[in-house]
Design an enzyme around this catalytic site. Structure first.
Site, mmCIF file in Angstrom:
data_model
loop_
_atom_site.group_PDB
_atom_site.id
_atom_site.type_symbol
_atom_site.label_atom_id
_atom_site.label_comp_id
_atom_site.label_asym_id
_atom_site.label_seq_id
_atom_site.Cartn_x
_atom_site.Cartn_y
_atom_site.Cartn_z
ATOM 1 N N ASP A 361 0.835 -1.191 0.000
ATOM 2 C CA ASP A 361 0.000 0.000 0.000
ATOM 3 C C ASP A 361 0.878 1.252 0.000
ATOM 4 O O ASP A 361 1.869 1.332 0.749
ATOM 5 C CB ASP A 361 -0.894 -0.023 1.248
ATOM 6 C CG ASP A 361 -1.789 1.183 1.357
ATOM 7 O OD1 ASP A 361 -2.674 1.336 0.506
ATOM 8 O OD2 ASP A 361 -1.601 1.978 2.300
ATOM 9 N N GLU A 397 1.608 -0.445 -5.014
ATOM 10 C CA GLU A 397 0.687 0.643 -5.334
ATOM 11 C C GLU A 397 1.599 1.852 -5.529
ATOM 12 O O GLU A 397 2.108 2.413 -4.547
ATOM 13 C CB GLU A 397 -0.306 0.899 -4.202
ATOM 14 C CG GLU A 397 -1.297 1.995 -4.540
ATOM 15 C CD GLU A 397 -2.250 2.313 -3.389
ATOM 16 O OE1 GLU A 397 -3.393 2.712 -3.681
ATOM 17 O OE2 GLU A 397 -1.856 2.172 -2.222
#
Length: 725
Positions: A361, A397
């Site tokens: 993330d 990401e």
């Protein structure tokens, strides 16, 4: 109840204390006793706090043991006879100087950063904060032991039997992004007591669904133990997504079917083993960029109280944090102890929990030097040289919320990336935006413009149209505006620019023509996704037509708005059948999942024998065609004679496929390219006529005569027998 333990009024008996070892960090049970080790350079003294196994957690039931052995800033001790199930925490004595970034307060019970089990959630109140709420520069004298989660010694022993990692080749990978609870909570075949838990993920009904959808790799939203935010609790909501980690080794306890007996580790291991037996990989969405302790006014559960200066990126004013994550803090990936924590956590999940990879993330936050994102950061260096972590699937990401954080296409070799440009281009194309043909061609063929120059291959691109963050697929074609009122933030949260089109009416409608175009658009988007080069990622529930009624930020909706409804109506059942058709087509035909770029040539090269592009009139595309602003239609011929050999050096041949894409509102006259006889072409499907696979403009023996507006037609060209070539 904060901790699921029977009340008791006694502390554990005082244990003999041996020196122990500084490594490994955490609480390590060896069958006879437990070694405890914790890092803190700031500490002047640390107490290990033990709680009897059947005790209600609180200061009156704890036994404090001063750690006197310190090696290289690691405080440690070995306690014989202390074993699994023992709750513990730490109290750190040291400087209190918030203006200098020092927040030591021994009144606060702290989690072990290496805890393998964490039990409970905060009982929110003033005791959760290190400072006095009335005097922020003064330390709080309230004891927090009864109000915060605790660490628990775990048993590392588990019978993995003959577990083997599936090791699905990257080019054959199909990712399914799912939430432990959301995927399973409403499934009628899962026993009620198992719904919403790790155990449910291994239920035959769930496994069968994944297999029939062609899923090779299950990507789980965060399962690291996370905190239920105070601001959500005050509004009667819960953190559903879980991007609020406080423990990077511990599975979240609320997903365990046997919470009272602290069964989360064993349950998750069992699920991983079960999925591996079915040939399905498990990768984790991990949040190493920040923690649940928030900004300088946030609670103190762990890192802030142990060594704030080491664990967090402090701003020029060390009272505050750099916030590249939008959550109030950023973990300090420049500090060697924090890097070690991350690497130890990754290795633990690979070696002990047998997971197959990770999706990071806001990965750009991990690659920042002083301010800028650095492709040569220590974090990347460590991963690339690590013999364990470098061998699993690594997905970034590739952005954060700081300046310069958008880094799509810029991560190093070994990494795949969530391709945000793929998502944006495909959404824009199917909602009718002009002048996109060149961009569409790049995204369909693996995004060589982003990944080819640094030796990466099409699998560097994780293709997705929807994800947990944003509209579901059903909502993408039904809403042009977000409708997040249920979140209690006056609809101010969530993305405003959704690149969506509602088909002619906003939200729920009974208009047949609107419902028809929405159903077709879902098929268009899924067909584009599953037939593109690269790695497709399906958001859970999209194949079932799941809607969140226009909520594009359901992070706090732990309810039926987010949970997948398995009671399928006719349109949902039809969409599932279409999704399975696409999965079968991709699985059976290597032309859709190439290991390498198209013959080493540019995708627009007319001399390529693997790919060719045509206008609707059957004429090859030229430079002017690619830049025609009003054009929204093209066809691509994927040749079945693939230049790159298979894994064992074998020649790979396949049928050829002609993909016809028309994003115009109206039907267009269409012709097969010269040299492709109509009698040899077989229709696979037309998104405009599904479930009838015969295209709208199909003429038997001749081929296609027109393609309906906003539709995809896929035609197969069977390869000729070898003796006819």
């Amino acid at each position: 109840m904060l901790h699921e333990r029977a009340p008791a009024d006694h502390a554990p008996a005082v244990q003999p204390v041996w020196p122990g070892e500084p490594y490994p960090l955490g609480a390590t049970y060896d069958g006879a006793g437990t070694n405890f080790g914790i890092f803190s350079e700031m500490a002047e003294g640390i107490e290990l706090c033990l709680f009897a196994e059947d005790a209600q957690i609180g200061p009156e039931t704890e036994t404090r043991i001063a750690l006197t052995e310190v090696d290289g800033h690691v405080w440690h001790a070995y306690l014989p006879d202390v074993g699994p199930g023992t709750a513990y925490g730490y109290r750190v004595h040291g400087p209190w100087a918030p203006a200098e970034g020092a927040w030591s307060n021994p009144h606060k019970l702290l989690l072990d950063p290496y805890a393998k089990i964490i039990s409970g959630q905060p009982r929110w109140g003033p005791a959760c904060f290190a400072y006095d709420l009335d005097q922020p520069d003064a330390p709080s004298a309230l004891d927090s032991a009864a109000d915060v989660p605790v660490s628990v010694v775990h048993s590392p022993f588990f019978d993995w039997a003959n577990d083997r990692l599936p090791r699905v080749p990257m080019h054959e990978t199909v990712i399914y992004e799912a939430h432990v609870k959301g995927l399973t909570m409403l499934h009628p075949d899962v026993p009620e007591e198992e719904r919403g838990t790790y155990r449910a993920l291994g239920h035959p009904a769930i496994v069968d669904h994944l297999l029939r959808l062609g899923v090779t790799t299950l990507e789980l939203l965060p399962v690291h133990h996370f905190i239920q935010d105070m601001h959500l609790a005050e509004r009667g909501l819960r953190n559903y997504w879980g991007y609020n980690s406080i423990g990077f080794f511990a599975p979240h306890d609320e997903y365990a079917a046997t919470r009272a007996s602290l069964g989360q580790v064993q349950e998750l291991k069992h699920v991983v083993r079960t999925l591996h037996e079915a040939g399905i990989e498990v990768i984790l969405d991990v949040v190493y960029n920040h923690t649940a302790e928030g900004n300088h006014l946030g609670p103190t559960f762990c890192f802030r109280g142990i060594d704030n200066r080491a664990y967090y990126r402090l701003a020029d004013d060390p009272r505050h944090y750099y916030d590249f994550t939008g959550t109030g803090n950023t973990l300090n990936a420049r500090d060697p102890w924090v890097l070690q924590l991350m690497m130890d956590s990754l290795r633990y999940w690979i070696l002990e929990m047998h997971v197959d990879g990770f999706r990071f993330d806001l990965a750009s936050a991990l690659a920042r030097g002083l301010h800028d994102v650095d492709r040569l950061s220590a974090f990347f260096d460590l991963i690339h040289q690590d013999p364990v972590v470098s061998q699993v699937k690594l997905i970034a990401e590739p952005w954060d919320v700081g300046d310069g954080g958008y880094q799509v296409g810029n991560f190093p070799p070994l990494w795949s990336e969530w391709n945000g440009r793929y998502r944006d281009t495909v959404r824009d194309y199917w909602r009718g935006e002009p002048a996109l043909l060149g961009e569409v061609a790049s995204r369909l063929t693996g995004s060589s413009d982003l990944y080819q120059n640094d030796s990466r291959h099409p699998v560097a691109s994780i293709n997705f149209v929807t994800a947990h963050d944003g509209f579901t697929l059903a909502d993408l074609v039904a809403y042009e505006e977000k409708h997040n009122d249920a979140n209690g933030e006056d609809n101010q949260d969530g993305e405003n620019h959704n690149r969506s089109w509602n088909g002619g009416a906003e939200g729920a409608t009974d208009l047949p023509e609107v419902l028809a175009i929405r159903a077709r658009q879902q098929r268009n988007l899924l067909a584009t996704l599953l037939l593109s080069q690269g790695i497709p990622m399906i958001r859970h529930g999209d194949e079932l037509g799941h809607s969140q009624h226009g909520n594009n930020n359901a992070y706090c909706q732990d309810n039926e708005l987010s949970w997948i409804n398995w009671d399928l109506d006719e349109p949902s059942a039809g969409l599932l059948a279409f999704s399975r058709l696409l999965a079968t087509l991709r699985r059976d035909h290597p032309v859709f999942r190439r290991r390498r770029w198209f013959g080493g040539r540019p995708i627009h090269d007319a001399a390529s024998r693997e790919i060719a592009w045509y206008r609707p009139d059957g004429v090859p595309m030229d430079d002017e065609d690619w830049h025609t602003g009003h054009a929204r239609a093209l066809s691509v011929l994927l040749g079945g004679d693939i230049a790159w050999p298979g894994a064992r050096g074998e020649r790979i041949t396949d049928d050829g496929f002609l993909l016809l894409l028309n994003a115009h509102d109206e039907a267009l006259a269409w012709q097969l390219p010269t040299g492709i006889p109509g009698e040899r072409v077989t229709p696979e499907f037309d998104t405009a006529t599904w479930p009838d696979t015969t295209p709208q403009g199909w003429v038997e023996g001749v081929g296609i005569s027109e393609v309906a507006g906003r539709s995809v037609v896929v035609l197969r060209i069977p390869r000729e027998p070898e003796n006819h070539r």
